[in-house]
Scaffold this motif. Structure first.
Motif, PDB file in Angstrom:
ATOM      1  N   ALA A 118       0.815  -1.223   0.000  1.00  0.00           N
ATOM      2  CA  ALA A 118       0.000   0.000   0.000  1.00  0.00           C
ATOM      3  C   ALA A 118       0.848   1.272   0.000  1.00  0.00           C
ATOM      4  CB  ALA A 118      -0.951  -0.002   1.191  1.00  0.00           C
ATOM      5  N   ALA A 119       2.047   1.208   0.578  1.00  0.00           N
ATOM      6  CA  ALA A 119       2.923   2.379   0.640  1.00  0.00           C
ATOM      7  C   ALA A 119       3.708   2.598  -0.655  1.00  0.00           C
ATOM      8  CB  ALA A 119       3.888   2.247   1.819  1.00  0.00           C
ATOM      9  N   ASN A 120       3.588   1.691  -1.605  1.00  0.00           N
ATOM     10  CA  ASN A 120       4.304   1.817  -2.875  1.00  0.00           C
ATOM     11  C   ASN A 120       3.424   2.635  -3.839  1.00  0.00           C
ATOM     12  OD1 ASN A 120       5.733   1.542  -5.250  1.00  0.00           O
ATOM     13  ND2 ASN A 120       6.107  -0.647  -4.993  1.00  0.00           N
ATOM     14  N   ALA A 121       3.446   3.945  -3.641  1.00  0.00           N
ATOM     15  CA  ALA A 121       2.549   4.849  -4.377  1.00  0.00           C
ATOM     16  C   ALA A 121       2.761   4.776  -5.887  1.00  0.00           C
ATOM     17  CB  ALA A 121       2.735   6.275  -3.876  1.00  0.00           C
ATOM     18  N   SER A 122       4.003   4.666  -6.333  1.00  0.00           N
ATOM     19  CA  SER A 122       4.238   4.642  -7.782  1.00  0.00           C
ATOM     20  C   SER A 122       3.691   3.361  -8.405  1.00  0.00           C
ATOM     21  CB  SER A 122       5.716   4.832  -8.118  1.00  0.00           C
ATOM     22  OG  SER A 122       6.496   3.798  -7.556  1.00  0.00           O
ATOM     23  N   ALA A 123       3.818   2.229  -7.720  1.00  0.00           N
ATOM     24  CA  ALA A 123       3.255   0.979  -8.244  1.00  0.00           C
ATOM     25  C   ALA A 123       1.737   1.046  -8.268  1.00  0.00           C
ATOM     26  CB  ALA A 123       3.722  -0.213  -7.412  1.00  0.00           C
ATOM     27  N   LEU A 124       1.149   1.558  -7.207  1.00  0.00           N
ATOM     28  CA  LEU A 124      -0.310   1.698  -7.169  1.00  0.00           C
ATOM     29  C   LEU A 124      -0.798   2.592  -8.310  1.00  0.00           C
ATOM     30  CD1 LEU A 124      -1.159   2.041  -3.382  1.00  0.00           C
ATOM     31  CD2 LEU A 124      -2.007   0.307  -4.957  1.00  0.00           C
ATOM     32  N   ALA A 125      -0.130   3.687  -8.540  1.00  0.00           N
ATOM     33  CA  ALA A 125      -0.517   4.594  -9.624  1.00  0.00           C
ATOM     34  C   ALA A 125      -0.396   3.892 -10.976  1.00  0.00           C
ATOM     35  CB  ALA A 125       0.339   5.854  -9.589  1.00  0.00           C
ATOM     36  N   PHE A 126       0.678   3.135 -11.168  1.00  0.00           N
ATOM     37  CA  PHE A 126       0.871   2.395 -12.421  1.00  0.00           C
ATOM     38  C   PHE A 126      -0.264   1.405 -12.645  1.00  0.00           C
ATOM     39  CE2 PHE A 126       2.332  -1.591 -14.339  1.00  0.00           C
ATOM     40  CZ  PHE A 126       2.663  -1.138 -15.612  1.00  0.00           C
ATOM     41  N   TYR A 127      -0.552   0.601 -11.628  1.00  0.00           N
ATOM     42  CA  TYR A 127      -1.589  -0.422 -11.805  1.00  0.00           C
ATOM     43  C   TYR A 127      -2.969   0.213 -11.993  1.00  0.00           C
ATOM     44  CZ  TYR A 127       1.909  -3.915 -10.700  1.00  0.00           C
ATOM     45  OH  TYR A 127       3.023  -4.712 -10.735  1.00  0.00           O
ATOM     46  N   ARG A 128      -3.268   1.238 -11.257  1.00  0.00           N
ATOM     47  CA  ARG A 128      -4.576   1.902 -11.419  1.00  0.00           C
ATOM     48  C   ARG A 128      -4.697   2.528 -12.805  1.00  0.00           C
ATOM     49  NH1 ARG A 128      -4.574   3.803  -5.225  1.00  0.00           N
ATOM     50  NH2 ARG A 128      -5.767   2.039  -4.417  1.00  0.00           N
ATOM     51  N   ALA A 129      -3.608   3.110 -13.311  1.00  0.00           N
ATOM     52  CA  ALA A 129      -3.612   3.693 -14.656  1.00  0.00           C
ATOM     53  C   ALA A 129      -3.799   2.623 -15.728  1.00  0.00           C
ATOM     54  CB  ALA A 129      -2.317   4.464 -14.900  1.00  0.00           C
ATOM     55  N   ASN A 130      -3.488   1.381 -15.373  1.00  0.00           N
ATOM     56  CA  ASN A 130      -3.622   0.275 -16.317  1.00  0.00           C
ATOM     57  C   ASN A 130      -4.848  -0.586 -16.046  1.00  0.00           C
ATOM     58  OD1 ASN A 130      -1.270   0.095 -18.354  1.00  0.00           O
ATOM     59  ND2 ASN A 130      -0.331   0.775 -16.441  1.00  0.00           N
ATOM     60  N   GLY A 131      -5.830  -0.017 -15.349  1.00  0.00           N
ATOM     61  CA  GLY A 131      -7.135  -0.653 -15.227  1.00  0.00           C
ATOM     62  C   GLY A 131      -7.358  -1.565 -14.040  1.00  0.00           C
TER      63      GLY A 131
END
Length: 163
Positions: free
Chosen positions: A123-136
């Motif tokens: 949950a603290a990996n903001a860049s990974a979360l943003a990447f995955y959310r941007a990819n659906g």
């Protein structure tokens, strides 16, 4: 960079990529000692080689002919419609260049019968979360043991409908 199936000759470079990427990403969250412990276990040559030999899986690298800039590993579950994305990492010096998207697309294409792609992310990996959310991907739950039954590492469970 181009994406291809990894081979045993790539394992040392993949391990080096994972160790460096994990320290860059997780030292501030878990501390250097814990990250070293995790990478020595989860990202050992033996662990990577075992993944490479697993049936109904795909182990990919992003390669420019000189350097492996990223890697991804996914495997079908007991439900052939569900694929678990276990790893997708891009070296810090190559992040933001579209390599993660190339790896994600190839993983998706590698499982034509699948209808759902699932992963776990800190949950603290903001860049990974943003990447995955941007990819659906959307949040489908949480786990107290990311990556293994007894890791003790909490994570969000994300899913994406595919196919």
């Amino acid at each position: 960079m181009f994406v291809r199936t990894a081979s045993e000759r790539d394992l040392a470079a993949v391990r080096a990529l994972l160790v460096e990427t994990w320290h860059a990403t997780y030292d501030a969250i878990y501390g250097v000692e814990r990250v070293t412990e995790i990478t020595n276990d989860w990202h050992s040559i033996a662990s990577l080689k075992a993944r490479m030999g697993r049936p109904n899986s795909e182990f990919l690298v992003a390669d420019d002919g000189k350097t492996i800039g990223g890697m991804a590993y996914a495997a079908a579950t007991t439900d052939p419609k569900l694929v678990m994305l276990h790893q997708l990492y891009v070296h810090p010096s190559f992040q933001g260049e579209g390599i993660g998207k190339m790896l994600l697309d190839e993983i998706t294409d590698s499982f034509p019968d699948a209808r759902m792609l699932r992963l776990e992310v800190e949950a603290a990996n903001a860049s990974a979360l943003a990447f995955y959310r941007a990819n659906g991907f959307v949040q489908a739950g949480e786990t107290a043991n990311c990556g293994s039954d007894q890791s003790g590492i909490p994570a969000l469970v994300l899913e994406k409908v595919i196919g």
